[in-house]
Motif scaffolding. Structure first.
Motif, PDB file in Angstrom:
ATOM      1  N   SER A   1       0.826  -1.210   0.000  1.00  0.00           N
ATOM      2  CA  SER A   1       0.000   0.000   0.000  1.00  0.00           C
ATOM      3  C   SER A   1       0.857   1.255   0.000  1.00  0.00           C
ATOM      4  O   SER A   1       0.529   2.245  -0.673  1.00  0.00           O
TER       5      SER A   1
ATOM      6  N   LYS B   1      -3.260  -5.932  -5.993  1.00  0.00           N
ATOM      7  CA  LYS B   1      -4.196  -5.197  -5.141  1.00  0.00           C
ATOM      8  C   LYS B   1      -5.028  -4.268  -6.021  1.00  0.00           C
ATOM      9  O   LYS B   1      -4.490  -3.442  -6.763  1.00  0.00           O
TER      10      LYS B   1
ATOM     11  N   SER C   1      -6.754  -1.751  -5.358  1.00  0.00           N
ATOM     12  CA  SER C   1      -6.656  -0.326  -5.038  1.00  0.00           C
ATOM     13  C   SER C   1      -5.495   0.358  -5.755  1.00  0.00           C
ATOM     14  O   SER C   1      -5.451   1.592  -5.824  1.00  0.00           O
TER      15      SER C   1
END
Length: 279
Positions: free
Chosen positions: A39, A76, A78
């Motif tokens: 992230s 991922k 995102s």
């Protein structure tokens, strides 16, 4: 521990120096294997840097590290928008078009498959000039594992998109898909068969259906063409011979005359006294 020590700001300083690009890319790859770091890397300056490595003149090992890092980040959902904004599709197309070993092509298509899991990624891939053609070429000339990856990617893109299906069909992929469905890897056979089935179902849906009136007229014509069954008589037929006898009997019966003879007080007997022939 490395994240807590502030390794990300250090890496951003390293990528500003071309001499340390190889070391920075290798460190990004190591960090991208950890979920907590994905992230942070995905929202940093690492994404445009790694995409630039794919398109530039970096060393092969540096490019491979960048490609693997982008694959980890693309897992991922995102991160997909930031990857698309950085121009990752163009970078991957450069790798697909350039002659390279099996690992380059396989990992590049693996990243494309991750991107195609989102609608925005799918739309941008379909709109990218030359991408569908490049994947179709791999279906025809690639190694079995490359064909497997290309068939998987095209199936994801074509599923639910008739526009993409038409683009793929225009590349003449049917013979290659038939060959893969027979001679490919186990997964490649499955994906090729699913893609062929998808094309067939879409073609059947696109075929125009005749109007309801035409279908009714066809059904009516077919019913008229069927031979009608003879209805059974409600009673037994009477032959002419028997009918003639019955009529002659009733004809003579009109000429018979009776007379009554009374026997006692309670009994009366009728006796034929004459019979006239009636013709």
């Amino acid at each position: 521990m490395m994240l807590a020590a502030g390794v990300i700001p250090l890496l951003e300083m390293m990528i500003s120096n071309s001499d340390s690009h190889g070391s920075a890319t290798a460190l990004y790859l190591n960090l991208s294997c950890h979920e907590d770091a994905k992230s942070i890397i995905g929202s940093s300056q690492a994404v445009p840097f790694l995409v630039q490595i794919l398109q530039g003149e970096a060393e092969p090992q540096c490019k491979m590290d960048a490609l693997h890092t982008l694959y980890n980040l693309s897992s991922k959902a995102s991160h997909i928008l930031s990857l698309l904004s950085a121009g990752i599709i163009s970078g991957l197309q450069c790798l697909l078009a350039a002659p390279g070993d099996l690992e380059w092509t396989e990992k590049s298509i693996a990243v494309l498959i991750n991107l195609a899991s989102s609608k925005s990624g799918k739309d941008e891939m379909v709109a990218a000039p030359g991408l569908i053609s490049g994947l179709a070429t791999i279906l025809d000339t690639g190694e079995p594992i490359e064909q497997e990856q290309a068939a998987s990617c095209l199936y994801i893109l074509c599923n639910g998109s008739e526009k993409c299906s038409q683009m793929v069909l225009q590349e003449g992929v049917i013979p290659a898909l038939v060959s893969i469905s027979v001679n490919g890897t186990t997964r490649g056979k499955d994906k090729a068969q699913k893609l062929l089935m998808l094309f067939r179902e879409q073609r059947q849906r696109d075929q125009p259906q005749p109007p309801a009136e035409v279908r009714f007229q066809r059904a009516e014509s077919s019913s008229k063409a069927m031979p009608s069954q003879e209805s059974k008589p409600l009673c037994k037929s009477v032959s002419r011979r028997r009918m003639g006898k019955a009529l002659s009997f009733f004809g003579r019966a009109r000429a018979i005359r009776f007379t009554s003879v009374k026997l006692g007080n309670t009994c009366t007997v009728y006796v034929i006294v004459s019979e006239a022939r009636v013709d």
